[in-house]
Design a protein around this motif. Structure first.
Motif, short mmCIF file in Angstrom:
data_model
loop_
_atom_site.label_atom_id
_atom_site.label_comp_id
_atom_site.label_asym_id
_atom_site.label_seq_id
_atom_site.Cartn_x
_atom_site.Cartn_y
_atom_site.Cartn_z
N LYS A 123 0.76 -1.15 0.07
CA LYS A 123 0.09 -0.02 -0.19
C LYS A 123 0.86 1.39 -0.06
O LYS A 123 0.31 2.31 -0.53
N VAL A 124 2.13 1.14 0.59
CA VAL A 124 2.82 2.23 0.76
C VAL A 124 3.55 2.55 -0.82
O VAL A 124 3.71 3.64 -1.20
N ALA A 125 3.93 1.37 -1.29
CA ALA A 125 4.77 1.53 -2.82
C ALA A 125 3.64 1.72 -3.72
O ALA A 125 3.79 2.41 -4.37
N SER A 126 2.25 1.67 -3.48
CA SER A 126 1.23 2.23 -4.68
C SER A 126 0.72 3.43 -4.26
O SER A 126 0.03 4.27 -5.20
N VAL B 293 -1.27 4.55 1.00
CA VAL B 293 -0.80 4.79 2.40
C VAL B 293 0.53 5.50 2.29
O VAL B 293 1.38 5.25 1.87
N ASP B 294 0.53 6.65 3.13
CA ASP B 294 1.64 7.50 3.38
C ASP B 294 2.58 6.90 4.20
O ASP B 294 2.25 6.01 5.13
N ALA B 295 3.83 6.94 4.19
CA ALA B 295 4.85 6.24 4.77
C ALA B 295 4.87 6.69 6.26
O ALA B 295 5.11 5.94 7.15
N SER B 296 4.53 7.97 6.49
CA SER B 296 4.67 8.44 8.09
C SER B 296 3.36 7.74 8.42
O SER B 296 3.55 7.33 9.92
N ILE C 117 1.20 3.31 12.45
CA ILE C 117 0.88 2.08 12.71
C ILE C 117 1.87 1.13 13.20
O ILE C 117 1.49 0.51 14.23
N GLN C 118 3.03 0.97 12.96
CA GLN C 118 3.83 0.05 13.52
C GLN C 118 4.30 0.45 14.82
O GLN C 118 4.58 -0.28 15.72
N ALA C 119 4.53 1.89 15.01
CA ALA C 119 4.81 2.33 16.51
C ALA C 119 3.51 2.00 17.30
O ALA C 119 3.59 1.40 18.48
N ILE C 120 2.48 1.93 17.04
CA ILE C 120 1.30 1.53 17.86
C ILE C 120 1.11 0.17 18.09
O ILE C 120 1.07 -0.15 19.30
#
Length: 90
Positions: free
Chosen positions: A7-10, A13-16, A21-24
């Motif tokens: 989704k980030v590559a397409s 979704v923004d990278a930040s 999401i990963q921090a949560i």
């Protein structure tokens, strides 16, 4: 990058946002681990498990077969030849 974060590559979704999401997810994982550790710790402290008193906590002979005391080694010292010592150190 498309294999790991499609989704980030397409651009969906923004990278930040993905980083947030990963921090949560990391915080939730650590919270579950801490809560699980506390629950298990409280369960193991229940008197039903019969923890030994502090006076014998470090007494190995209760749980293991311990050999008896060793006899003193007085007069059993071996002299080392200094020539052999010099060969080893050089």
């Amino acid at each position: 990058m498309a294999d790991v974060f499609p989704k980030v590559a397409s651009g969906e979704v923004d990278a930040s946002y993905q980083g947030g999401i990963q921090a949560i997810s990391l915080a939730v994982t650590l919270g579950i681990a801490l809560l699980g550790g506390l629950i298990v710790g409280f369960i193991l402290k229940l008197p039903i498990f019969g923890a030994p008193p502090d006076t014998i906590c470090f007494e190995d002979s209760i749980y293991w077969e311990v050999p008896g005391e060793e006899a003193p080694h007085d007069g059993q010292l071996t002299a080392v030849n200094t020539e052999e010592t010099e060969k080893l150190s050089s």
